[in-house]
Design a protein around this motif. Structure first.
Motif, PDB file in Angstrom:
ATOM      1  N   VAL A 261     -17.599 -37.528 -20.769  1.00 16.99           N
ATOM      2  CA  VAL A 261     -17.953 -36.211 -20.241  1.00 16.99           C
ATOM      3  C   VAL A 261     -16.712 -35.347 -20.132  1.00 16.99           C
ATOM      4  N   THR A 262     -15.626 -35.942 -19.665  1.00 15.65           N
ATOM      5  CA  THR A 262     -14.374 -35.192 -19.573  1.00 15.65           C
ATOM      6  C   THR A 262     -13.961 -34.684 -20.944  1.00 15.65           C
ATOM      7  N   LEU A 263     -14.112 -35.531 -21.965  1.00 14.49           N
ATOM      8  CA  LEU A 263     -13.761 -35.120 -23.326  1.00 14.49           C
ATOM      9  C   LEU A 263     -14.622 -33.949 -23.775  1.00 14.49           C
ATOM     10  N   VAL A 264     -15.898 -34.002 -23.429  1.00 15.29           N
ATOM     11  CA  VAL A 264     -16.792 -32.902 -23.812  1.00 15.29           C
ATOM     12  C   VAL A 264     -16.315 -31.599 -23.172  1.00 15.29           C
ATOM     13  N   TRP A 265     -15.974 -31.697 -21.871  1.00 17.02           N
ATOM     14  CA  TRP A 265     -15.473 -30.498 -21.182  1.00 17.02           C
ATOM     15  C   TRP A 265     -14.207 -29.978 -21.851  1.00 17.02           C
ATOM     16  N   LEU A 266     -13.308 -30.900 -22.165  1.00 17.60           N
ATOM     17  CA  LEU A 266     -12.063 -30.494 -22.814  1.00 17.60           C
ATOM     18  C   LEU A 266     -12.352 -29.836 -24.153  1.00 17.60           C
ATOM     19  N   ALA A 267     -13.292 -30.425 -24.906  1.00 20.87           N
ATOM     20  CA  ALA A 267     -13.634 -29.859 -26.213  1.00 20.87           C
ATOM     21  C   ALA A 267     -14.169 -28.443 -26.057  1.00 20.87           C
ATOM     22  N   ILE A 268     -15.031 -28.248 -25.031  1.00 20.45           N
ATOM     23  CA  ILE A 268     -15.590 -26.906 -24.811  1.00 20.45           C
ATOM     24  C   ILE A 268     -14.476 -25.910 -24.505  1.00 20.45           C
ATOM     25  N   PHE A 269     -13.594 -26.316 -23.565  1.00 20.11           N
ATOM     26  CA  PHE A 269     -12.500 -25.412 -23.208  1.00 20.11           C
ATOM     27  C   PHE A 269     -11.607 -25.142 -24.413  1.00 20.11           C
ATOM     28  N   PHE A 270     -11.397 -26.190 -25.200  1.00 23.05           N
ATOM     29  CA  PHE A 270     -10.540 -26.056 -26.365  1.00 23.05           C
ATOM     30  C   PHE A 270     -11.153 -25.085 -27.374  1.00 23.05           C
ATOM     31  N   ILE A 271     -12.440 -25.274 -27.641  1.00 22.18           N
ATOM     32  CA  ILE A 271     -13.123 -24.385 -28.584  1.00 22.18           C
ATOM     33  C   ILE A 271     -13.084 -22.952 -28.083  1.00 22.18           C
ATOM     34  N   LEU A 272     -13.375 -22.774 -26.782  1.00 17.53           N
ATOM     35  CA  LEU A 272     -13.358 -21.425 -26.214  1.00 17.53           C
ATOM     36  C   LEU A 272     -11.953 -20.839 -26.286  1.00 17.53           C
ATOM     37  N   GLY A 273     -10.975 -21.685 -25.993  1.00 24.56           N
ATOM     38  CA  GLY A 273      -9.591 -21.224 -26.001  1.00 24.56           C
ATOM     39  C   GLY A 273      -9.185 -20.736 -27.377  1.00 24.56           C
ATOM     40  N   ILE A 274      -9.477 -21.529 -28.406  1.00 26.03           N
ATOM     41  CA  ILE A 274      -9.129 -21.140 -29.777  1.00 26.03           C
ATOM     42  C   ILE A 274      -9.898 -19.887 -30.178  1.00 26.03           C
ATOM     43  N   PHE A 275     -11.154 -19.864 -29.795  1.00 25.83           N
ATOM     44  CA  PHE A 275     -12.023 -18.723 -30.059  1.00 25.83           C
ATOM     45  C   PHE A 275     -11.397 -17.446 -29.508  1.00 25.83           C
ATOM     46  N   LEU A 276     -10.922 -17.538 -28.245  1.00 24.63           N
ATOM     47  CA  LEU A 276     -10.320 -16.365 -27.619  1.00 24.63           C
ATOM     48  C   LEU A 276      -8.970 -16.046 -28.248  1.00 24.63           C
ATOM     49  N   ALA A 277      -8.226 -17.100 -28.605  1.00 25.87           N
ATOM     50  CA  ALA A 277      -6.913 -16.876 -29.213  1.00 25.87           C
ATOM     51  C   ALA A 277      -7.068 -16.156 -30.546  1.00 25.87           C
ATOM     52  N   LEU A 278      -8.099 -16.556 -31.300  1.00 23.93           N
ATOM     53  CA  LEU A 278      -8.327 -15.922 -32.597  1.00 23.93           C
ATOM     54  C   LEU A 278      -8.790 -14.484 -32.437  1.00 23.93           C
ATOM     55  N   SER A 279      -9.357 -14.153 -31.257  1.00 23.77           N
ATOM     56  CA  SER A 279      -9.818 -12.769 -31.089  1.00 23.77           C
ATOM     57  C   SER A 279      -8.718 -11.897 -30.499  1.00 23.77           C
ATOM     58  N   ASP A 280      -7.468 -12.256 -30.726  1.00 21.81           N
ATOM     59  CA  ASP A 280      -6.335 -11.407 -30.355  1.00 21.81           C
ATOM     60  C   ASP A 280      -6.335 -11.000 -28.895  1.00 21.81           C
ATOM     61  N   LEU A 281      -6.508 -11.979 -28.028  1.00 23.50           N
ATOM     62  CA  LEU A 281      -6.461 -11.692 -26.602  1.00 23.50           C
ATOM     63  C   LEU A 281      -5.026 -11.323 -26.233  1.00 23.50           C
ATOM     64  N   ASP A 282      -4.884 -10.307 -25.385  1.00 30.64           N
ATOM     65  CA  ASP A 282      -3.546  -9.866 -25.011  1.00 30.64           C
ATOM     66  C   ASP A 282      -3.079 -10.631 -23.772  1.00 30.64           C
ATOM     67  N   PHE A 283      -2.401 -11.742 -24.007  1.00 30.18           N
ATOM     68  CA  PHE A 283      -2.002 -12.571 -22.868  1.00 30.18           C
ATOM     69  C   PHE A 283      -0.927 -11.898 -22.025  1.00 30.18           C
ATOM     70  N   GLY A 284      -0.152 -11.043 -22.654  1.00 34.02           N
ATOM     71  CA  GLY A 284       0.845 -10.308 -21.889  1.00 34.02           C
ATOM     72  C   GLY A 284       0.178  -9.437 -20.832  1.00 34.02           C
ATOM     73  N   PHE A 285      -0.883  -8.767 -21.247  1.00 38.38           N
ATOM     74  CA  PHE A 285      -1.615  -7.910 -20.313  1.00 38.38           C
ATOM     75  C   PHE A 285      -2.207  -8.742 -19.184  1.00 38.38           C
ATOM     76  N   ILE A 286      -2.757  -9.913 -19.543  1.00 40.28           N
ATOM     77  CA  ILE A 286      -3.332 -10.786 -18.519  1.00 40.28           C
ATOM     78  C   ILE A 286      -2.260 -11.191 -17.529  1.00 40.28           C
ATOM     79  N   ARG A 287      -1.104 -11.572 -18.043  1.00 38.55           N
ATOM     80  CA  ARG A 287      -0.035 -12.021 -17.154  1.00 38.55           C
ATOM     81  C   ARG A 287       0.368 -10.892 -16.213  1.00 38.55           C
ATOM     82  N   GLU A 288       0.438  -9.671 -16.747  1.00 41.11           N
ATOM     83  CA  GLU A 288       0.844  -8.539 -15.908  1.00 41.11           C
ATOM     84  C   GLU A 288      -0.160  -8.272 -14.795  1.00 41.11           C
TER      85      GLU A 288
END
Lengths: 459, 255
Positions: free
Chosen positions: A154-181
């Motif tokens: 189950v933990t692996l499934v959760w990690l996979a979901i977060f990972f997929i979402l993370g890559i998904f968001l990374a590919l959509s050019d999320l502005d992490f600098g803005f988030i950090r600010e």
């Protein structure tokens, strides 16, 4: 499930017996198929972005090819579960082919797609090659699978979901600098949210307790008042109630000016918010509390009566402590809902807009309208973290309260201690909050198929 | 209200109880003197449990008079004063239920201490030695810190007896105390009840089907039939010189 639980469950049917030792390569094959399946899932999750992107229209044929890549990966992963060793070659070809295609076309939106696919396919290919000796040996794979604890999966499934979402968001050019600010600024709103929710929770709990006692009372005043209370506050929208309390009550105060009680009913947004949320959720919780009190068996009240207790003693010493167990899980749901509804209080007025979490998020993106995704994601994540922490403590409280209802000793340990609810004593265990925090469910009773199911005899 | 030690501990006069149109008790008179063990038996539905529950007002008598340890109350509507007196009466009458009804959120010891601490407002430290002593008496000293769920039915019922005894009642009411128990657990509960009668000379009213217990311990037996006491007397009278045909039929069936 830990070594401790495995030792305890020596006769556990879920675990393969010791003499059935599968080749170690089966484990590689198993994990390889999981990696390949994750790659396929990632591709299919990303597919809608390609379809709906407006920046650079992508030819439908390319999109279709991209979808095929995802499906090929999934099919490849599935082929490893076929009882023929030659299908292994197809799976390997799927892994390599998927990455090769994306690298060759340089990705549909950016070349990073090819890189990510190569990493996945590379890992999958290595695992497949390591697992080659077990190819086609489905029984060995199911034995290997049975040795991996459910909780870990189950933990692996959760990690996979977060990972997929993370890559998904990374590919959509999320502005992490803005988030950090802006993270610190938006998170600053948590203080207000927590304060508001805590005050409203206290008010709601008190109201619900007296409301429930009123609903169960033979006193016509108590019964009538609590009936009116629940009817009105459950029957009208929360936002209308908040506006009534904050915006409409002052008008009533003005009307009473000739009685020289000016400003009497003009409340601060915080007080209005606490009253609105507290009364509204108190009304819902009244019904929860009533049901909880009624769930305590009549014999308990009789035993208390027979000892000579009066009504307050019987309630305080006997009925309410037992009702609490039943009340806590659904009440936790209400609290979580209330925490999220604090965002509505932000709509009440300008004074709040600088303090409340959701309002701060809106302020942050109003400076820069292209950053809505970033700020709203941050706001959602903060609410989620808040409710998750709450759910965590709720689960612990529930475990503490199950004392006296479980035959096994209940420890404070957070491991997968089995909790046996006895028939009749079970009060609807799961809180069902936003985040799944470990609930003490017997592992064997989950949907996870025991190894025996997949172990058909080989013809 | 003067009450002497020689007076009956329980006095029931012309007790009537209706459930809706159904008359369950049709004029019961019963006196129980100090130290007496009265066994009430009869078919289910004959009203024996209802009588017991009327004695400490878990059921309100429709009509008639109940007196326990000098506290005399009429049947019918509960007024404020009467409610107060019912609570007073109940502290003199310990009740043991068929389903034990132990408080599941408390340990055995806490169950025993609950009455004195909450109702009599006694200090926990003062009552604890006495409560432990009671648990020793029912043979469960080693289970003092266990929750009821981890006790067997027989053990739970013995804790329930200790809980009732902790209030130092003048009479103990037993409502089919062994009917919910597995056969092998009945003996331990009956033995405790026996010792109450022989060692403590406790006044007891026992609704039960355990005829062996009745023969051995009871001073008096009452046969209930359709809401009246059809026959009463010593165990010897009822077992060996049965006068009523209904009683005989019932005894033949259960013995």
């Amino acid at each position: 499930m830990s070594a401790e639980a495995q030792a305890a469950g020596a006769g556990d049917v879920r675990l393969p017996p010791a003499h059935l030792q599968e080749p170690p390569s089966a484990k590689y094959l198993l994990i390889g198929s999981w990696v390949l399946a994750t790659e396929g899932a990632l591709a299919l999750v990303f597919l809608p972005v390609l379809v709906f992107t407006t920046r650079t229209p992508i030819p439908p044929a390319d999109i279709a090819a991209f979808g095929v890549v995802g499906i090929v990966c999934l099919v490849g992963a599935g082929l490893l579960y076929v009882r023929r060793s030659w299908t292994w070659w197809l799976a390997l070809a799927a892994a390599i082919g998927a990455a090769a295609y994306l690298v060759a076309v340089g990705g549909l939106t950016s070349s990073r797609e090819g890189v990510i696919a190569s990493v996945f396919s590379g890992i999958a290919a290595i695992l497949l090659i390591l697992g080659r000796p077990a190819a086609g040996d489905v029984d060995a794979m199911s034995l290997a699978s049975a040795r991996i604890p459910f909780r870990l999966k189950v933990t692996l499934v959760w990690l996979a979901i977060f990972f997929i979402l993370g890559i998904f968001l990374a590919l959509s050019d999320l502005d992490f600098g803005f988030i950090r600010e802006n993270l610190r600024y938006i998170a600053g709103g948590l203080k207000y949210t927590i304060l508001l929710a805590a005050a409203a929770i206290i008010l709601a709990t008190i109201l619900a307790l007296f409301g429930a006692l009123g609903r169960l009372s033979k006193n016509p005043v108590a019964y009538g008042v609590s009936g009116f209370y629940t009817s009105f506050f459950r029957g009208t929208p929360l936002i209308v109630q908040l506006f009534l309390i904050y915006l409409a009550l002052p008008q009533l105060g003005t009307n009473m000016e000739r009685l020289s009680v000016t400003k009497f009913l003009t409340l601060s947004t915080f007080v209005a918010g606490v009253i609105g949320l507290g009364f509204n959720y108190g009304a819902y919780m009244t019904e929860i509390f009533r049901a909880g009190i009624q769930s305590v068996s009549h014999g308990q009240a009789e035993a208390a009566d027979a000892l000579g207790m009066n009504y307050p003693q019987r309630m305080r010493r006997v009925v309410l402590p037992q009702a609490t167990r039943v009340i806590i899980p659904p009440t936790g749901n209400e609290f979580i809902a209330m925490m999220k509804d604090t965002a509505l209080v932000g709509l009440l007025g300008v004074t709040l807009s600088k303090t409340e979490l959701f309002m701060r998020a809106q302020l942050a993106f109003s400076q820069n309208l292209t950053k809505r995704l970033e700020t709203l994601l941050v706001a959602a994540a903060l609410y989620w973290v808040l409710t998750s922490i709450f759910t965590f403590f709720q689960a612990r409280l529930e475990r503490r309260l199950s004392k006296g209802y479980t035959r096994t000793s209940v420890t404070g340990a957070f491991g997968g201690r089995r909790t046996q609810y006895l028939p009749g004593a079970a009060g609807g265990g799961q809180g069902g909050g936003a985040m799944m925090v470990e609930m003490p469910l017997p592992d064997g009773e989950r949907g996870e198929a025991p190894s025996s199911e997949r172990q058909e005899p080989v013809p | 209200m003067s009450w002497n030690a020689g007076d009956p501990v329980v006095r029931v006069r012309n007790l009537h109880k209706y459930f809706g149109p159904l008359e369950v008790l049709r004029g019961i008179d019963l006196d129980v003197t100090r130290g007496e063990v009265v066994v009430i038996f009869g078919r289910s539905g004959s009203g024996k449990s209802t009588l017991l529950r009327c004695i400490n007002f878990l059921e309100d008598p429709t009509e008639g008079e109940i007196e326990v340890a000098g506290i005399r109350l009429e049947g019918g509507h509960r007024t404020r004063t009467k409610r107060e007196n019912i609570r007073r009466l109940r502290t003199h009458a310990g009740m043991v239920f068929q389903q034990f009804n132990l408080f599941p959120h408390m340990t055995a010891l806490q169950n025993v201490m609950e009455g004195p601490v909450t109702v009599k407002k006694m200090k926990a430290e003062t009552i604890k030695p006495m409560a432990m002593e009671l648990l020793v008496k029912v043979g469960l000293a080693d289970k003092a810190d266990e929750h009821p769920i981890r006790l067997s039915g027989g053990q739970q019922q013995r804790v329930a007896i200790a809980r009732a005894l902790a209030m130092e009642p003048d009479v103990m009411l037993f409502d089919e105390p062994t009917s919910a128990l597995d056969p092998e657990l009945i003996g331990e509960v009956l033995n405790v009840m026996k010792s109450l009668a022989t060692d403590l000379h406790m006044t007891m009213v026992v609704v039960t089907h355990e005829m062996g217990f009745a023969r051995e311990v009871a001073n008096r037996m009452c046969f209930f039939h359709e809401g009246v006491i059809l026959e009463e007397g010593s165990p010897d009278d009822l077992f060996n010189h049965t006068r009523n045909a209904e009683t005989k039929k019932f005894l033949d069936a259960v013995l």
